[in-house]
Design a protein around this motif. Structure first.
Motif, PDB file in Angstrom:
ATOM      1  N   PRO A   3      -0.065  -7.140  25.383  1.00  0.00           N
ATOM      2  CA  PRO A   3      -1.185  -6.360  24.847  1.00  0.00           C
ATOM      3  C   PRO A   3      -0.790  -4.948  24.421  1.00  0.00           C
ATOM      4  N   ILE A   4       0.453  -4.552  24.702  1.00  0.00           N
ATOM      5  CA  ILE A   4       0.968  -3.247  24.287  1.00  0.00           C
ATOM      6  C   ILE A   4       2.315  -3.468  23.601  1.00  0.00           C
ATOM      7  N   PRO A   5       2.793  -2.500  22.820  1.00  0.00           N
ATOM      8  CA  PRO A   5       4.080  -2.683  22.145  1.00  0.00           C
ATOM      9  C   PRO A   5       5.212  -2.964  23.128  1.00  0.00           C
ATOM     10  N   ALA A   6       6.093  -3.861  22.728  1.00  0.00           N
ATOM     11  CA  ALA A   6       7.267  -4.209  23.522  1.00  0.00           C
ATOM     12  C   ALA A   6       8.501  -4.050  22.648  1.00  0.00           C
ATOM     13  N   SER A  45      -4.161   2.616  24.406  1.00  0.00           N
ATOM     14  CA  SER A  45      -4.587   1.747  25.487  1.00  0.00           C
ATOM     15  C   SER A  45      -4.351   0.308  25.080  1.00  0.00           C
ATOM     16  N   PRO A  46      -4.260  -0.635  26.051  1.00  0.00           N
ATOM     17  CA  PRO A  46      -4.030  -2.028  25.685  1.00  0.00           C
ATOM     18  C   PRO A  46      -5.049  -2.565  24.695  1.00  0.00           C
ATOM     19  N   SER A  47      -6.330  -2.262  24.893  1.00  0.00           N
ATOM     20  CA  SER A  47      -7.352  -2.793  23.996  1.00  0.00           C
ATOM     21  C   SER A  47      -7.244  -2.201  22.606  1.00  0.00           C
ATOM     22  N   ALA A  48      -6.964  -0.887  22.535  1.00  0.00           N
ATOM     23  CA  ALA A  48      -6.849  -0.244  21.227  1.00  0.00           C
ATOM     24  C   ALA A  48      -5.635  -0.747  20.474  1.00  0.00           C
ATOM     25  N   THR A  49      -4.523  -0.964  21.208  1.00  0.00           N
ATOM     26  CA  THR A  49      -3.311  -1.443  20.560  1.00  0.00           C
ATOM     27  C   THR A  49      -3.508  -2.835  20.000  1.00  0.00           C
ATOM     28  N   THR A  50      -4.124  -3.719  20.776  1.00  0.00           N
ATOM     29  CA  THR A  50      -4.339  -5.078  20.320  1.00  0.00           C
ATOM     30  C   THR A  50      -5.165  -5.103  19.049  1.00  0.00           C
ATOM     31  N   ALA A  51      -6.107  -4.191  18.942  1.00  0.00           N
ATOM     32  CA  ALA A  51      -6.981  -4.171  17.778  1.00  0.00           C
ATOM     33  C   ALA A  51      -6.260  -3.762  16.509  1.00  0.00           C
ATOM     34  N   THR A  52      -5.075  -3.117  16.651  1.00  0.00           N
ATOM     35  CA  THR A  52      -4.383  -2.611  15.472  1.00  0.00           C
ATOM     36  C   THR A  52      -3.134  -3.403  15.127  1.00  0.00           C
ATOM     37  N   THR A  53      -2.903  -4.548  15.777  1.00  0.00           N
ATOM     38  CA  THR A  53      -1.649  -5.258  15.575  1.00  0.00           C
ATOM     39  C   THR A  53      -1.461  -5.734  14.149  1.00  0.00           C
ATOM     40  N   LEU A  79       0.344  -5.640  34.078  1.00  0.00           N
ATOM     41  CA  LEU A  79       1.241  -4.489  34.129  1.00  0.00           C
ATOM     42  C   LEU A  79       0.992  -3.494  33.003  1.00  0.00           C
ATOM     43  N   SER A  80       0.381  -3.943  31.920  1.00  0.00           N
ATOM     44  CA  SER A  80       0.088  -3.032  30.809  1.00  0.00           C
ATOM     45  C   SER A  80      -0.914  -1.957  31.202  1.00  0.00           C
ATOM     46  N   GLU A  81      -1.604  -2.137  32.311  1.00  0.00           N
ATOM     47  CA  GLU A  81      -2.547  -1.119  32.770  1.00  0.00           C
ATOM     48  C   GLU A  81      -1.836   0.105  33.334  1.00  0.00           C
ATOM     49  N   GLY A 122       7.059 -11.661  16.455  1.00  0.00           N
ATOM     50  CA  GLY A 122       6.458 -10.609  17.271  1.00  0.00           C
ATOM     51  C   GLY A 122       5.038 -10.256  16.909  1.00  0.00           C
ATOM     52  N   ARG A 123       4.580 -10.657  15.731  1.00  0.00           N
ATOM     53  CA  ARG A 123       3.172 -10.512  15.351  1.00  0.00           C
ATOM     54  C   ARG A 123       2.654  -9.082  15.496  1.00  0.00           C
ATOM     55  N   GLY A 124       3.498  -8.109  15.131  1.00  0.00           N
ATOM     56  CA  GLY A 124       3.062  -6.721  15.152  1.00  0.00           C
ATOM     57  C   GLY A 124       3.145  -6.036  16.494  1.00  0.00           C
ATOM     58  N   MET A 125       3.613  -6.744  17.534  1.00  0.00           N
ATOM     59  CA  MET A 125       3.681  -6.147  18.864  1.00  0.00           C
ATOM     60  C   MET A 125       5.100  -5.905  19.345  1.00  0.00           C
TER      61      MET A 125
END
Length: 305
Positions: A244-247, A24-32, A210-212, A266-269
């Motif tokens: 907020p999600i991988p690109a 999910s967007p929130s979970a992904t952001t937390a692991t960047t 759009l990440s939703e 890219g800071r991990g994303m």
């Protein structure tokens, strides 16, 4: 041809789970901070052949475009299944296969590659709510959508919602390939073989919204794609700051130094695709060196592909 030992098929509606893009967007952001950058391979198909084409020269030849205007960097003698096998054997997943023409031969060889090496490739090009499920059933890990969710340059949110509901957010990748209308200006999505500007601006608000509906973005820097002139640093920085999600970024990568630059910006994303620069597509950058770079990134972060 033998079948590769890729991730086992999990059926439509469930993500194979081999990369962070399914979060999910929130979970992904937390692991960047711990997410390693990945090399995402590609296969571009045109008239049944694997090609490297300067995307900005594409036109709809079926509607009167001039074939002489199409700038092609490379035409492979091997089939898409050959490249799918190569990527799978090297532990590379989440790459994209884009269908650049609508002919029957392109459909045949694309679906053959998906069936031979299931869950190895994402597929895009003419994907809509009517045919998306068939690509997943044939072995695509994800489907990629762009033009079918736009009409007359406007995003049709109801179409995106329908597609996300049909295939599942965790199996949907949204292509937001973009370019600037003017030097130094904002980035706008381009559709229909990158020939038409949409009204949608790629920025913090649109990426968040759009990440939703999808689990990843695929974004070609259209102004530099296929030209081996270096990456669009401003675009990669924008994605690193706001996605907020991988690109997956594609466009202008020519050296491992460019990969390192994307990693920093890219800071991990942001992951990266390399196309025309690779020696397997007629370029000078050794494919094996990029694979080794990718593996070192995964090991350094305590992960394997």
């Amino acid at each position: 041809m033998h079948r590769a030992r890729g991730p086992a098929s999990t059926g439509r509606g469930r993500c194979p789970g081999y990369h962070v893009g399914c979060s999910s967007p929130s979970a992904t952001t937390a692991t960047t901070s711990t997410r390693p950058m990945q090399f995402r391979p590609c296969i571009d198909l045109h008239k049944g052949k694997v090609k490297q084409i300067v995307g900005s020269t594409l036109s709809d030849l079926e509607k009167g475009g001039n074939a002489k205007e199409l700038l092609t960097n490379f035409v492979a003698s091997e089939s898409p299944s050959h490249y799918a096998e190569l990527y799978s054997s090297d532990g590379l997943y989440g790459g994209h296969m884009i269908l650049l023409s609508k002919d029957a031969e392109t459909q045949r060889v694309a679906r053959e590659a998906l069936r031979d090496f299931p869950n190895t490739l994402q597929v895009g090009g003419g994907v809509d709510a009517r045919n998306a499920g068939s690509y997943l059933d044939d072995g695509a890990s994800h489907v990629i959508v762009t033009s079918s969710v736009f009409k007359n340059g406007e995003l049709q949110l109801d179409r995106l919602e329908t597609l996300s509901s049909v295939v599942g957010r965790e199996r949907l990748v949204l292509d937001l390939s973009c370019r600037r209308r003017e030097a130094g200006g904002d980035y706008y999505v381009v559709t229909d073989r990158w020939q038409k500007f949409a009204s949608l601006k790629v920025d913090q608000d649109s990426l968040a919204h759009l990440s939703e509906y999808c689990c990843e973005f695929l974004i070609h820097g259209v102004d530099v794609e296929g030209k081996q002139l270096g990456i669009d640093e401003d675009l990669v920085r924008l994605l690193g700051d706001y996605s907020p999600i991988p690109a997956t970024y594609a466009g202008g990568v020519r050296t491992l130094q460019d990969m390192e630059l994307i990693k920093g910006l890219g800071r991990g994303m942001v992951d990266a695709t390399v196309g025309s620069a690779l020696d397997i597509f007629g370029g000078t950058l050794p494919y094996k060196e990029v694979v080794n770079w990718h593996r070192n990134e995964q090991v350094g972060a305590g992960r394997t592909s």
